[in-house]
Design a protein around this motif. Structure first.
Motif, PDB file in Angstrom:
ATOM      1  N   ASP A 414      65.974  17.286  70.535  1.00  0.00           N
ATOM      2  CA  ASP A 414      67.119  17.854  69.837  1.00  0.00           C
ATOM      3  C   ASP A 414      67.779  18.921  70.719  1.00  0.00           C
ATOM      4  O   ASP A 414      67.094  19.725  71.364  1.00  0.00           O
ATOM      5  CB  ASP A 414      66.666  18.456  68.500  1.00  0.00           C
ATOM      6  CG  ASP A 414      67.846  18.799  67.613  1.00  0.00           C
ATOM      7  OD1 ASP A 414      68.928  18.260  67.869  1.00  0.00           O
ATOM      8  OD2 ASP A 414      67.668  19.604  66.683  1.00  0.00           O
ATOM      9  N   ASN A 415      69.106  18.901  70.731  1.00  0.00           N
ATOM     10  CA  ASN A 415      69.917  19.867  71.496  1.00  0.00           C
ATOM     11  C   ASN A 415      69.721  19.745  73.009  1.00  0.00           C
ATOM     12  O   ASN A 415      69.995  20.696  73.745  1.00  0.00           O
ATOM     13  CB  ASN A 415      69.628  21.307  71.059  1.00  0.00           C
ATOM     14  CG  ASN A 415      70.070  21.561  69.636  1.00  0.00           C
ATOM     15  OD1 ASN A 415      71.003  20.927  69.155  1.00  0.00           O
ATOM     16  ND2 ASN A 415      69.400  22.472  68.956  1.00  0.00           N
ATOM     17  N   LYS A 416      69.222  18.597  73.479  1.00  0.00           N
ATOM     18  CA  LYS A 416      69.097  18.373  74.919  1.00  0.00           C
ATOM     19  C   LYS A 416      70.223  17.439  75.345  1.00  0.00           C
ATOM     20  O   LYS A 416      70.315  16.302  74.856  1.00  0.00           O
ATOM     21  CB  LYS A 416      67.738  17.768  75.270  1.00  0.00           C
ATOM     22  CG  LYS A 416      66.580  18.748  75.067  1.00  0.00           C
ATOM     23  CD  LYS A 416      65.270  18.150  75.532  1.00  0.00           C
ATOM     24  CE  LYS A 416      64.125  19.145  75.365  1.00  0.00           C
ATOM     25  NZ  LYS A 416      62.832  18.566  75.823  1.00  0.00           N
ATOM     26  N   VAL A 417      71.059  17.925  76.257  1.00  0.00           N
ATOM     27  CA  VAL A 417      72.244  17.188  76.675  1.00  0.00           C
ATOM     28  C   VAL A 417      72.274  17.159  78.201  1.00  0.00           C
ATOM     29  O   VAL A 417      72.085  18.193  78.864  1.00  0.00           O
ATOM     30  CB  VAL A 417      73.541  17.828  76.124  1.00  0.00           C
ATOM     31  CG1 VAL A 417      74.750  16.983  76.507  1.00  0.00           C
ATOM     32  CG2 VAL A 417      73.450  18.000  74.619  1.00  0.00           C
ATOM     33  N   PHE A 441      73.497  12.606  75.090  1.00  0.00           N
ATOM     34  CA  PHE A 441      72.652  13.282  74.105  1.00  0.00           C
ATOM     35  C   PHE A 441      71.336  12.521  74.004  1.00  0.00           C
ATOM     36  O   PHE A 441      71.287  11.367  73.553  1.00  0.00           O
ATOM     37  CB  PHE A 441      73.349  13.332  72.741  1.00  0.00           C
ATOM     38  CG  PHE A 441      74.631  14.115  72.762  1.00  0.00           C
ATOM     39  CD1 PHE A 441      74.634  15.469  72.457  1.00  0.00           C
ATOM     40  CD2 PHE A 441      75.841  13.509  73.099  1.00  0.00           C
ATOM     41  CE1 PHE A 441      75.812  16.195  72.478  1.00  0.00           C
ATOM     42  CE2 PHE A 441      77.021  14.224  73.122  1.00  0.00           C
ATOM     43  CZ  PHE A 441      77.005  15.578  72.813  1.00  0.00           C
ATOM     44  N   SER A 576      68.934  33.151  74.720  1.00  0.00           N
ATOM     45  CA  SER A 576      69.411  32.265  73.646  1.00  0.00           C
ATOM     46  C   SER A 576      70.926  32.125  73.600  1.00  0.00           C
ATOM     47  O   SER A 576      71.433  31.372  72.768  1.00  0.00           O
ATOM     48  CB  SER A 576      68.934  32.792  72.286  1.00  0.00           C
ATOM     49  OG  SER A 576      69.404  34.116  72.057  1.00  0.00           O
ATOM     50  N   GLU A 579      72.116  28.402  74.501  1.00  0.00           N
ATOM     51  CA  GLU A 579      71.864  27.412  73.444  1.00  0.00           C
ATOM     52  C   GLU A 579      72.773  27.642  72.254  1.00  0.00           C
ATOM     53  O   GLU A 579      73.177  26.686  71.570  1.00  0.00           O
ATOM     54  CB  GLU A 579      70.399  27.473  73.013  1.00  0.00           C
ATOM     55  CG  GLU A 579      69.414  26.937  74.032  1.00  0.00           C
ATOM     56  CD  GLU A 579      69.162  27.896  75.163  1.00  0.00           C
ATOM     57  OE1 GLU A 579      69.713  29.010  75.101  1.00  0.00           O
ATOM     58  OE2 GLU A 579      68.434  27.541  76.113  1.00  0.00           O
ATOM     59  N   GLN A 582      76.104  26.079  73.083  1.00  0.00           N
ATOM     60  CA  GLN A 582      75.997  24.620  73.144  1.00  0.00           C
ATOM     61  C   GLN A 582      75.926  24.001  71.756  1.00  0.00           C
ATOM     62  O   GLN A 582      76.426  22.892  71.541  1.00  0.00           O
ATOM     63  CB  GLN A 582      74.754  24.219  73.943  1.00  0.00           C
ATOM     64  CG  GLN A 582      74.961  24.232  75.440  1.00  0.00           C
ATOM     65  CD  GLN A 582      73.780  23.615  76.161  1.00  0.00           C
ATOM     66  OE1 GLN A 582      72.686  23.537  75.618  1.00  0.00           O
ATOM     67  NE2 GLN A 582      73.995  23.205  77.398  1.00  0.00           N
ATOM     68  N   SER A 583      75.293  24.681  70.811  1.00  0.00           N
ATOM     69  CA  SER A 583      75.207  24.140  69.449  1.00  0.00           C
ATOM     70  C   SER A 583      76.573  24.052  68.787  1.00  0.00           C
ATOM     71  O   SER A 583      76.795  23.197  67.916  1.00  0.00           O
ATOM     72  CB  SER A 583      74.276  25.006  68.596  1.00  0.00           C
ATOM     73  OG  SER A 583      74.794  26.325  68.479  1.00  0.00           O
ATOM     74  N   HIS A 584      77.536  24.911  69.180  1.00  0.00           N
ATOM     75  CA  HIS A 584      78.890  24.849  68.618  1.00  0.00           C
ATOM     76  C   HIS A 584      79.811  23.950  69.435  1.00  0.00           C
ATOM     77  O   HIS A 584      80.867  23.536  68.937  1.00  0.00           O
ATOM     78  CB  HIS A 584      79.503  26.259  68.537  1.00  0.00           C
ATOM     79  CG  HIS A 584      78.852  27.134  67.509  1.00  0.00           C
ATOM     80  ND1 HIS A 584      77.674  27.822  67.756  1.00  0.00           N
ATOM     81  CD2 HIS A 584      79.199  27.408  66.223  1.00  0.00           C
ATOM     82  CE1 HIS A 584      77.348  28.509  66.677  1.00  0.00           C
ATOM     83  NE2 HIS A 584      78.235  28.272  65.732  1.00  0.00           N
ATOM     84  N   LYS A 586      80.157  20.649  70.335  1.00  0.00           N
ATOM     85  CA  LYS A 586      79.661  19.308  70.036  1.00  0.00           C
ATOM     86  C   LYS A 586      80.069  18.296  71.096  1.00  0.00           C
ATOM     87  O   LYS A 586      79.365  17.313  71.332  1.00  0.00           O
ATOM     88  CB  LYS A 586      80.173  18.842  68.660  1.00  0.00           C
ATOM     89  CG  LYS A 586      79.765  19.734  67.499  1.00  0.00           C
ATOM     90  CD  LYS A 586      78.259  19.830  67.359  1.00  0.00           C
ATOM     91  CE  LYS A 586      77.858  20.687  66.162  1.00  0.00           C
ATOM     92  NZ  LYS A 586      76.392  20.798  66.043  1.00  0.00           N
TER      93      LYS A 586
END
Length: 638
Positions: A414-417, A441, A576, A579, A582-584, A586
């Motif tokens: 998850d969250n690895k791009v 993703f 942090s 990350e 990156q979470s925002h 998309k």
């Protein structure tokens, strides 16, 4: 009364209030000791002033010593009178039971002249009512049960009713013209009457009915020797039945099936009965018998073939031979009423009978179970090209399609791009300078493509492809082969919906992921990324100097980053912040809008009000509504 302070009489105009006094509270005189309320005498006056009169004389003390103490709450209250309990509550469900009998004359019978009928007399203490019950005797031929319903029974013509004082053992009472003899009572009745002072008579034996006792004697049997063969057979084989287990296979006909039956052969009269074997949820009506018990003809006479068997019974005149026990053999078919039954087993008694009667010692069980056909493999219809193959296949598995199950890899990745820079292969000259950012993703194996906007290029940048799985060229439609992380390396050609892209660049995170998961990538792919990263590191100083000469803002940006790294080297958000952005983001474009940017900075306590940080934000803002967070994160990643 004189004023105690000033010595003046306590009269209007001679007394005055002390204007300097500010305390007017009263001392506490009420309290509790060992759970009882006590009153203490005050030691000070209002406001804490000295109490002038606070002593008792000796006479008052002696008078208090002579007085008897009283309760704290006054004189004791008189106890309430005893609660009245009515009779219907005190004697509720209390019943006296007496055993009695009465004699009934039988004038119209030659076998008996009178009859003794035993009864139970119940007396209800709550309302002095009575009822008489006669125990029911099976096959007595008489209406029994409740003889007299519950009510107050009249005692005489004056209007008196029976009372429990009128009842005792060994006495006769007359109720509605019938005389009942009371012979005994139960333990509760005996204890109650004795407690009330009534002396009970000794119990008597219950009278027995002579005709009933005569019927209990064994019936005299008369045995007459006889040589009648049918009777002897009945007496010998009565209740002796041969049991066979058979099947009727009707699978050759339309909608036919294989059913199980139990065949009973009665040795007493050579009759046959066929029962159906029902299983749970077999979908059949629960008829117990397929054929009632009857004799089955085996061979009919020549003229009786057209005999109407469905409306008339077959007699011995129409039958040459009937089915007998020797016709029922395990392992042989048997035709009964047009149905061919195959007997595959029998019970132990039947085996012993065939061994003694016909000398057949071995009747093994025959396995008639059929092997289940192999399961039919479900074949999916050809893919029509709309949507994903997994989503379209769900319509074939259930009436109401459900979303396909997700792999547990989503939790680990998850969250690895993985991000790559690519160029478009196109014969159009305007497309040669276009650059695209591929984001792979790992959690969902999906790809998104973003084109950074370039001023005065005439091409509107932004989202080029939303997150979706991309099939490789020439991949079969029914079993598509999608692009995976091993297909992305420097120089690789990625074809996305008939558009060819060439991978030009990547970041260091991709190299670290490839080295830590080397089994997913080929050695050539890892080597291409490593060589490209080394070339970039070698050419980085020259490129920075050249860019600084061409664009002074780059030198200013690097200087601001170095300054912020020194000032905020111990800031807690440094691990942090990347990350969070990156979470925002998309689409993995490297840009976020200004509102989202300041919300993330506020949640991580980034000092955006600092003048140096404000200048860095200005340099990282190519437009008024977006911020490039890549260069901003560099100031916190050291």
């Amino acid at each position: 009364m004189s004023n105690p302070v000033h010595g003046l009489p306590f009269l209007p105009g001679t007394s005055f209030r002390d204007s300097t006094k500010i305390a007017f509270h009263r001392s506490q005189t009420l309290g509790y000791r060992n759970g009882y309320a006590v009153v203490r005498r005050p030691t000070v006056a209002i406001g804490g002033d000295r109490l002038q009169v606070n002593q008792l004389s000796q006479a008052e003390l002696d008078e208090l010593a002579r007085n008897a103490p009283f309760l704290t709450y006054g004189q004791p209250k008189q106890a309430p009178p005893a609660e009245f309990i009515p009779a219907y509550v005190a004697f509720d469900k209390k019943v006296l039971k007496f055993d009695a009998y009465f004699q009934e004359d039988i004038p119209a019978s030659a076998e008996e002249h009178y009859r003794i009928r035993q009864v139970n007399i119940y007396y209800y203490l709550e309302d002095d009512s009575m009822s008489i019950m006669e125990p029911i005797v099976e096959n007595s031929g008489m209406p029994q049960g409740k003889l007299v319903k519950r009510h107050c029974l009249p005692k005489n013509d004056v209007g008196d009713h029976y009372h429990w004082k009128d009842l005792n053992r060994g006495i006769d009472i007359t109720i509605y013209g019938r005389t009942f003899r009371i012979v005994d009572c139960d333990q509760f009745t005996q204890a109650f009457l004795e407690s009330q002072g009534i002396e009970l008579n000794p119990p008597e034996k219950m009278a027995l009915d002579p005709y009933t006792e005569l019927r209990k004697q064994p019936v005299r049997k008369y045995v007459t020797p006889s040589n009648f063969d049918q009777l002897r057979r009945f007496l010998t084989f009565d209740k002796k039945v041969l049991r066979f287990y058979a099947i009727w296979d009707d699978t050759d006909s339309m909608f036919g099936e294989c059913q199980n039956y139990i065949i009973h052969y009665y040795l007493m009269d050579d009759t046959v009965e066929i029962q159906e074997v029902h299983e749970r949820n077999d979908g059949r009506d629960p008829f117990p018998l397929l054929m009632n018990r009857r004799r089955i003809p085996k061979v009919l006479v020549e003229n009786a073939k057209n005999f109407p068997q469905c409306v008339l019974e077959i007699s011995d005149q129409e039958v040459l031979e009937w089915y007998t026990a020797k016709d029922f053999i395990v392992g042989k078919p048997l035709t009964i009423l047009g149905r061919t039954f195959f007997i595959y087993d029998c019970d132990e008694f039947t085996r012993q009978f065939y061994k003694e009667k016909f000398g057949i010692a071995d009747l093994p069980r025959i396995d008639v179970s059929k092997k289940e056909p192999p399961p039919i493999k479900q074949e999916l219809p050809p893919y029509n090209g709309y949507g994903l193959l997994e989503d379209s296949a769900q319509n074939c598995f259930a009436l109401i399609p459900k979303p396909p199950k997700k792999d547990i890899k989503m939790l680990l990745s998850d969250n690895k791009v993985l991000r790559y820079l690519a160029a478009l292969e196109s014969p159009v000259p305007e497309d040669k300078d276009r650059r695209f950012i591929f984001s792979y993703f790992l959690a969902t194996n999906t790809i998104s493509i973003f084109e950074p906007p370039v001023r005065n290029s005439g091409i509107i940048g932004g989202k080029y492809l939303g997150r979706s799985r991309v099939m490789k060229p020439f991949s079969p439609v029914d079993n598509p082969n999608y692009y995976g992380p091993g297909d992305f390396f420097i120089g690789a050609v990625i074809e996305v919906f008939s558009h060819r892209f060439v991978i030009l660049d990547t970041d260091e995170y991709v190299l670290k992921y490839m080295e830590s998961n080397a089994e997913q990538f080929s050695p050539e792919a890892i080597a291409s990324v490593q060589n490209h990263i080394r070339k970039q590191e070698a050419a980085a100083p020259e490129l920075e100097n050249k860019q600084a000469e061409e664009d002074p803002s780059i030198h200013e940006l690097e200087a601001l980053i170095d300054t912020i790294q020194k000032q905020l080297k111990d800031h807690p958000c440094k691990n942090s912040i990347h990350e969070a952005f990156q979470s925002h983001d998309k689409e993995a474009s490297g840009y976020v809008d200004r509102d989202t940017f300041f919300k993330v900075c506020d949640s991580l306590n980034v000092p955006v009000d600092d003048s140096v940080v404000k200048e860095l934000i200005r340099l990282c803002s190519p437009g008024e509504d977006r911020v490039n967070y890549y260069n901003f994160v560099r100031a916190f990643s050291n």
